[in-house]
Write a protein that holds these residues in place. Sequence first.
Motif, PDB file in Angstrom:
ATOM      1  N   ALA A 168       0.890  -1.280   0.018  1.00 54.03           N
ATOM      2  CA  ALA A 168       0.255  -0.065  -0.020  1.00 54.03           C
ATOM      3  C   ALA A 168       1.009   1.380  -0.115  1.00 54.03           C
ATOM      4  O   ALA A 168       0.569   2.370  -0.830  1.00 54.03           O
ATOM      5  N   ILE A 169       1.910   1.009   0.985  1.00 51.91           N
ATOM      6  CA  ILE A 169       2.642   2.244   0.816  1.00 51.91           C
ATOM      7  C   ILE A 169       3.327   2.532  -0.404  1.00 51.91           C
ATOM      8  O   ILE A 169       3.320   3.677  -1.041  1.00 51.91           O
ATOM      9  N   GLY A 170       3.695   1.305  -1.177  1.00 48.94           N
ATOM     10  CA  GLY A 170       4.538   1.373  -2.135  1.00 48.94           C
ATOM     11  C   GLY A 170       3.529   2.286  -3.501  1.00 48.94           C
ATOM     12  O   GLY A 170       3.984   3.153  -3.937  1.00 48.94           O
ATOM     13  N   GLU A 171       2.211   1.737  -3.388  1.00 49.18           N
ATOM     14  CA  GLU A 171       1.302   2.331  -4.349  1.00 49.18           C
ATOM     15  C   GLU A 171       1.331   3.731  -3.967  1.00 49.18           C
ATOM     16  O   GLU A 171       1.350   4.832  -4.916  1.00 49.18           O
ATOM     17  N   LEU A 172       1.348   4.194  -2.876  1.00 47.90           N
ATOM     18  CA  LEU A 172       0.959   5.426  -2.439  1.00 47.90           C
ATOM     19  C   LEU A 172       2.200   6.429  -2.937  1.00 47.90           C
ATOM     20  O   LEU A 172       2.025   7.376  -3.492  1.00 47.90           O
ATOM     21  N   ALA A 173       3.446   5.709  -2.321  1.00 45.73           N
ATOM     22  CA  ALA A 173       4.532   6.419  -3.171  1.00 45.73           C
ATOM     23  C   ALA A 173       4.509   6.834  -4.481  1.00 45.73           C
ATOM     24  O   ALA A 173       4.784   7.799  -5.116  1.00 45.73           O
ATOM     25  N   ALA A 174       4.336   5.688  -5.373  1.00 48.38           N
ATOM     26  CA  ALA A 174       4.350   5.802  -6.725  1.00 48.38           C
ATOM     27  C   ALA A 174       3.265   6.922  -7.432  1.00 48.38           C
ATOM     28  O   ALA A 174       3.729   7.707  -8.201  1.00 48.38           O
ATOM     29  N   GLY A 175       2.317   6.970  -6.723  1.00 45.62           N
ATOM     30  CA  GLY A 175       1.092   7.917  -7.104  1.00 45.62           C
ATOM     31  C   GLY A 175       1.449   9.340  -6.971  1.00 45.62           C
ATOM     32  O   GLY A 175       1.734  10.155  -7.360  1.00 45.62           O
ATOM     33  N   ILE A 176       2.281   9.398  -5.500  1.00 41.62           N
ATOM     34  CA  ILE A 176       2.798  10.601  -5.004  1.00 41.62           C
ATOM     35  C   ILE A 176       3.887  11.289  -6.046  1.00 41.62           C
ATOM     36  O   ILE A 176       4.056  12.142  -6.417  1.00 41.62           O
ATOM     37  N   ALA A 177       4.620  10.292  -6.092  1.00 41.71           N
ATOM     38  CA  ALA A 177       5.810  10.597  -7.160  1.00 41.71           C
ATOM     39  C   ALA A 177       5.526  11.063  -8.334  1.00 41.71           C
ATOM     40  O   ALA A 177       5.896  11.926  -8.948  1.00 41.71           O
TER      41      ALA A 177
END
Lengths: 143, 594
Positions: free
Chosen positions: B352-361
């Motif tokens: 989940a954190i990965g997805e979030l980070a990808a989105g934000i990035a």
Amino acid sequence: MHIAKVLLVDDEAAFLDVMNRRLEMRELSVRTALSGQECLKALKEDPAIDVVILDVKMPGMDGIETLREVKKEFPLVEVVMLTGHATVETAIEGMKYGAFDYLMKPCNIEQLIEKVAEAKAKKAKHEEKITEAQLKEIMGRMA
Amino acid sequence: MAYQKETPQTAPGTIPAEEPHAGKGAGPLRVLRRNIMLAICLVSLAPLILINGILIYYYHVAYSEKVTAHLEELVIRQKQAIDEFLDKSVQVIGFIAEATPLDQLADDHSLSDILHKTQKSFANFIVDIGVIDQDGLQIAYAGPFHLLKAEYASAAWFKAARERQTYVSDVFSGIRGIPHFIVTALRKDKEQTRIVRATVDFALFNQLVSRLRVGRTGMAFIVNRQGELQTDRTVDSEIVTSVLNSIRTAKFDGQDHMDFEAPDPDGREFLYLAATLKNGDWILVFRQAKSDAFEHLYNARRLAVTILILGGLGIVTTGFLVTRRMVARVNLAEKDQEIMEKQIVESGKLAAIGELAAGIAHEINNPVAIMMEEAGWVEDLLHEKELDPVKDAPVVEDIRKALKGIAIQGRRCKEITQKLLSFARRTDSRVKKVQLNELIEEVTSLAIQKAQYANISIRLDLDQDLPEVCVSPTEMQQVMLNIINNAIDAKSKNEGIIVVTTHRDDQFVVIDVSDNGQGIPPANLERIFEPFYTTKPVGKGTGLGLSICYGLVKKMGGDITVESEVGVGTTFHVSVPLEIPCEDGPGNISRPRQ
Ligand SMILES: [Mg+2]
């Protein structure tokens, strides 16, 4: 004399705005489109467009889809893809579908101009060949 | 890090391998334990006790019957012998009284002759013979005692003897003062009445009875109906009385023998067999302690009960141990499951954190691109406009500097988003060909900021010829980041340095992560990969990080080991096997290069 006529496609108006200004300053004739649909419409309206600079990640009709449509309907028009990091694979995929090249966002403007120029040259050469072929055909008919 | 969060944790040093008391899991486990225990005991003990009980009971019945029957036979045989003896005495005296002429009966010499003949030929048990007239005066006597002219008129036996043809007296001491009994026969001739009296050898008679000895306590005696002993005084009068009472209450019921049981005054149970003698005047009593008579039975019973108790104890002990082990295993399985669930949650969180980070990035990337283009535009403008080189030059120079600054910072942003994306993009365990050197560079660049805050530098010493391995990049990142984070947390007193080296060791790629931190005491070192083990303060670590790493590396077919010296530092060795093939083809690798 313009180097080329480009169509800038991106879902962000601000990006279009600044790129428009910068490219026009570098003797490019620029048209913009905010989506894939607009891109196709613009191409239909303006056959003078040489190169499409296409954002890969757009809501709705995305870069790849737009690319395929463009290549289907306007095979002579060259496409340069612009991509964020998350979509490098997509850009590579795009090149398989006939995109001329891709660049990472944010990109170096000089690099972009260079790519556009190359694309335009390729297109011109291609068109020249076509004209030649047509000429040959007409000449052959006359003979 | 993702797996060092808020989970409330077991305090360090209290990892109960099997904890029966604490936690909500204890209740059901205790019930389970009790039920298993009960089932084991019931199923194995119940038949054992039942079989034992039934066998003991039937054996007891059969054996007592056999013993009693045997004793009965002995007693009856003895009774017949005694009766025969008495009959014989009576017959002998009767014959003497009938067949001897009267004058000889009055003469000591001839009587003595008769006595000798009798003793010699067939009745050695006759001690003496006397002839008594109707008034009770002994008129003739032959025998060892000097009883001539003895006066028997008042003796009880005399009265009884006068009335019967033959008579056997009870035992009495009489004139001679020695217990004996006599046999009499009546001789009636015209008006003269003579009574022939003979004393029976009491010792001989006694032998008949005392011969009957069985075991240690089995012996016989004779009593008359008045409870007077007719044999040697080997038995308590108290016992005799109680025996007579028992006989009276039990009755012979028409038979000449009977058996019963009665306790002695001291409480010992005795088995009794009684038989009538002398037409019911006397009773032959045989008695034997039950413990003696049934000794074999009791021994067998004791043995059976002992075996039963020992077996029962064995079953209960085994049941207890088996149950405990089983429950411990169940407990362990539950713990494992808990850990697995935790791991799933952790990896889910990571994804989940990965997805979030990808989105934000990605979202940040676009505005950064625009900002940089705008800066470029300003630069373009500066280029375009004809500026007064004297008046505007310093300002233009400043603006150019500022623009350069914007460009540099923009590129930084770009790098940051790039790293975030490359770390977060794939949180799966798909196996790919991975160049661990690159992966380590990536991970350390993420950890470097934290390290700098802790005043720790990270040095990489990577083998440039390191072969690629097939692992899940995400999992490997997780493992490396965890170990490096741990190294950063190890806090040294001086300037910290973490060295990450890679090299090939036969069929493995080995990564060593060394720090010069405080080190780990040997006691903790053994448990460092145990789940929930942590030395971090409460709330700072779940103690799961290294155990997850351990699990991940083991899954890859590799191994993690650790060496540490307190005050010197710690080194983790992670080895990843080379020979594991990638499941999907090598064409699938597409890691973005920076
Ligand atoms: Mg976009």
